[in-house]
Design a protein around this motif. Sequence first.
Motif, PDB file in Angstrom:
ATOM      1  N   ARG A   7       0.829  -1.213   0.000  1.00  0.00           N
ATOM      2  CA  ARG A   7       0.000   0.000   0.000  1.00  0.00           C
ATOM      3  C   ARG A   7       0.862   1.260   0.000  1.00  0.00           C
ATOM      4  O   ARG A   7       0.537   2.245  -0.661  1.00  0.00           O
ATOM      5  CB  ARG A   7      -0.929  -0.002   1.210  1.00  0.00           C
ATOM      6  CG  ARG A   7      -2.088  -0.939   1.048  1.00  0.00           C
ATOM      7  CD  ARG A   7      -3.101  -0.756   2.167  1.00  0.00           C
ATOM      8  NE  ARG A   7      -4.124  -1.764   2.072  1.00  0.00           N
ATOM      9  CZ  ARG A   7      -4.176  -2.854   2.820  1.00  0.00           C
ATOM     10  NH1 ARG A   7      -3.278  -3.047   3.764  1.00  0.00           N
ATOM     11  NH2 ARG A   7      -5.136  -3.734   2.645  1.00  0.00           N
ATOM     12  N   ARG A  10       2.231   1.640  -3.515  1.00  0.00           N
ATOM     13  CA  ARG A  10       1.162   2.072  -4.420  1.00  0.00           C
ATOM     14  C   ARG A  10       0.821   3.540  -4.211  1.00  0.00           C
ATOM     15  O   ARG A  10       0.611   4.285  -5.162  1.00  0.00           O
ATOM     16  CB  ARG A  10      -0.088   1.207  -4.204  1.00  0.00           C
ATOM     17  CG  ARG A  10       0.067  -0.205  -4.721  1.00  0.00           C
ATOM     18  CD  ARG A  10      -1.017  -1.100  -4.179  1.00  0.00           C
ATOM     19  NE  ARG A  10      -2.339  -0.616  -4.472  1.00  0.00           N
ATOM     20  CZ  ARG A  10      -3.190  -1.203  -5.292  1.00  0.00           C
ATOM     21  NH1 ARG A  10      -2.854  -2.326  -5.863  1.00  0.00           N
ATOM     22  NH2 ARG A  10      -4.376  -0.692  -5.495  1.00  0.00           N
ATOM     23  N   THR A  11       0.767   3.975  -2.958  1.00  0.00           N
ATOM     24  CA  THR A  11       0.476   5.379  -2.666  1.00  0.00           C
ATOM     25  C   THR A  11       1.564   6.277  -3.230  1.00  0.00           C
ATOM     26  O   THR A  11       1.273   7.330  -3.805  1.00  0.00           O
ATOM     27  CB  THR A  11       0.338   5.586  -1.144  1.00  0.00           C
ATOM     28  OG1 THR A  11      -0.734   4.761  -0.678  1.00  0.00           O
ATOM     29  CG2 THR A  11       0.041   7.034  -0.803  1.00  0.00           C
ATOM     30  N   GLN A  14       1.083   6.470  -6.985  1.00  0.00           N
ATOM     31  CA  GLN A  14      -0.072   7.305  -7.297  1.00  0.00           C
ATOM     32  C   GLN A  14       0.265   8.782  -7.122  1.00  0.00           C
ATOM     33  O   GLN A  14      -0.109   9.620  -7.950  1.00  0.00           O
ATOM     34  CB  GLN A  14      -1.253   6.909  -6.408  1.00  0.00           C
ATOM     35  CG  GLN A  14      -1.766   5.529  -6.706  1.00  0.00           C
ATOM     36  CD  GLN A  14      -2.571   4.935  -5.566  1.00  0.00           C
ATOM     37  OE1 GLN A  14      -2.759   5.564  -4.534  1.00  0.00           O
ATOM     38  NE2 GLN A  14      -3.022   3.708  -5.753  1.00  0.00           N
ATOM     39  N   ALA A  46      -4.145  11.968  -9.132  1.00  0.00           N
ATOM     40  CA  ALA A  46      -3.804  11.021  -8.067  1.00  0.00           C
ATOM     41  C   ALA A  46      -5.050  10.276  -7.588  1.00  0.00           C
ATOM     42  O   ALA A  46      -5.006   9.065  -7.348  1.00  0.00           O
ATOM     43  CB  ALA A  46      -3.138  11.745  -6.906  1.00  0.00           C
ATOM     44  N   ALA A  47      -6.161  10.985  -7.454  1.00  0.00           N
ATOM     45  CA  ALA A  47      -7.411  10.340  -7.037  1.00  0.00           C
ATOM     46  C   ALA A  47      -7.882   9.336  -8.085  1.00  0.00           C
ATOM     47  O   ALA A  47      -8.336   8.232  -7.744  1.00  0.00           O
ATOM     48  CB  ALA A  47      -8.489  11.390  -6.789  1.00  0.00           C
ATOM     49  N   THR A  50      -5.695   6.275  -7.951  1.00  0.00           N
ATOM     50  CA  THR A  50      -6.022   5.508  -6.746  1.00  0.00           C
ATOM     51  C   THR A  50      -7.269   4.662  -6.966  1.00  0.00           C
ATOM     52  O   THR A  50      -7.302   3.473  -6.621  1.00  0.00           O
ATOM     53  CB  THR A  50      -6.244   6.470  -5.554  1.00  0.00           C
ATOM     54  OG1 THR A  50      -5.044   7.205  -5.341  1.00  0.00           O
ATOM     55  CG2 THR A  50      -6.604   5.715  -4.296  1.00  0.00           C
ATOM     56  N   ARG A  51      -8.312   5.264  -7.536  1.00  0.00           N
ATOM     57  CA  ARG A  51      -9.549   4.513  -7.805  1.00  0.00           C
ATOM     58  C   ARG A  51      -9.305   3.402  -8.820  1.00  0.00           C
ATOM     59  O   ARG A  51      -9.826   2.296  -8.675  1.00  0.00           O
ATOM     60  CB  ARG A  51     -10.645   5.456  -8.315  1.00  0.00           C
ATOM     61  CG  ARG A  51     -11.152   6.446  -7.293  1.00  0.00           C
ATOM     62  CD  ARG A  51     -11.759   5.799  -6.077  1.00  0.00           C
ATOM     63  NE  ARG A  51     -12.943   5.032  -6.444  1.00  0.00           N
ATOM     64  CZ  ARG A  51     -13.445   4.060  -5.722  1.00  0.00           C
ATOM     65  NH1 ARG A  51     -12.901   3.725  -4.588  1.00  0.00           N
ATOM     66  NH2 ARG A  51     -14.509   3.416  -6.119  1.00  0.00           N
ATOM     67  N   MET A  53      -6.501   1.785  -9.452  1.00  0.00           N
ATOM     68  CA  MET A  53      -5.690   0.711  -8.878  1.00  0.00           C
ATOM     69  C   MET A  53      -6.487  -0.158  -7.918  1.00  0.00           C
ATOM     70  O   MET A  53      -6.094  -1.279  -7.623  1.00  0.00           O
ATOM     71  CB  MET A  53      -4.445   1.283  -8.198  1.00  0.00           C
ATOM     72  CG  MET A  53      -3.429   1.799  -9.196  1.00  0.00           C
ATOM     73  SD  MET A  53      -1.954   2.452  -8.425  1.00  0.00           S
ATOM     74  CE  MET A  53      -1.020   0.953  -8.197  1.00  0.00           C
ATOM     75  N   ALA A  54      -7.609   0.338  -7.426  1.00  0.00           N
ATOM     76  CA  ALA A  54      -8.448  -0.443  -6.515  1.00  0.00           C
ATOM     77  C   ALA A  54      -9.393  -1.379  -7.257  1.00  0.00           C
ATOM     78  O   ALA A  54      -9.959  -2.287  -6.655  1.00  0.00           O
ATOM     79  CB  ALA A  54      -9.247   0.500  -5.618  1.00  0.00           C
ATOM     80  N   THR A  73      -8.904  -4.836   0.299  1.00  0.00           N
ATOM     81  CA  THR A  73      -9.140  -3.644  -0.519  1.00  0.00           C
ATOM     82  C   THR A  73     -10.574  -3.180  -0.458  1.00  0.00           C
ATOM     83  O   THR A  73     -10.886  -2.092  -0.879  1.00  0.00           O
ATOM     84  CB  THR A  73      -8.769  -3.909  -2.010  1.00  0.00           C
ATOM     85  OG1 THR A  73      -9.554  -4.975  -2.497  1.00  0.00           O
ATOM     86  CG2 THR A  73      -7.291  -4.179  -2.154  1.00  0.00           C
TER      87      THR A  73
END
Length: 74
Positions: A7, A10-11, A14, A46-47, A50-51, A53-54, A73
């Motif tokens: 995580r 990934r952050t 992102q 970035a948002a 993030t979405r 990648m989820a 997740t």
Amino acid sequence: MTNDTKRTIRTAVQFLVGLAAALPLLVHASGIPETAPGVGVGLAVAAAVTRLMAMPVVQRLLPGWLRTDEESTG
């Protein structure tokens, strides 16, 4: 590799994608009020990343070291 480490990576990815998208606007801007569009673009990208990648479909496309467990997740 633990899920916490995944995580974190990934952050960071992102954040860097969002920063890369906003960088031209930030460099071009010279004052604080003028940087607002650059910051907005960076946060929006970035948002979005993030979405994306989820999503389960994207999870399957990611390399194994960036995937997270389905249960964690949700």
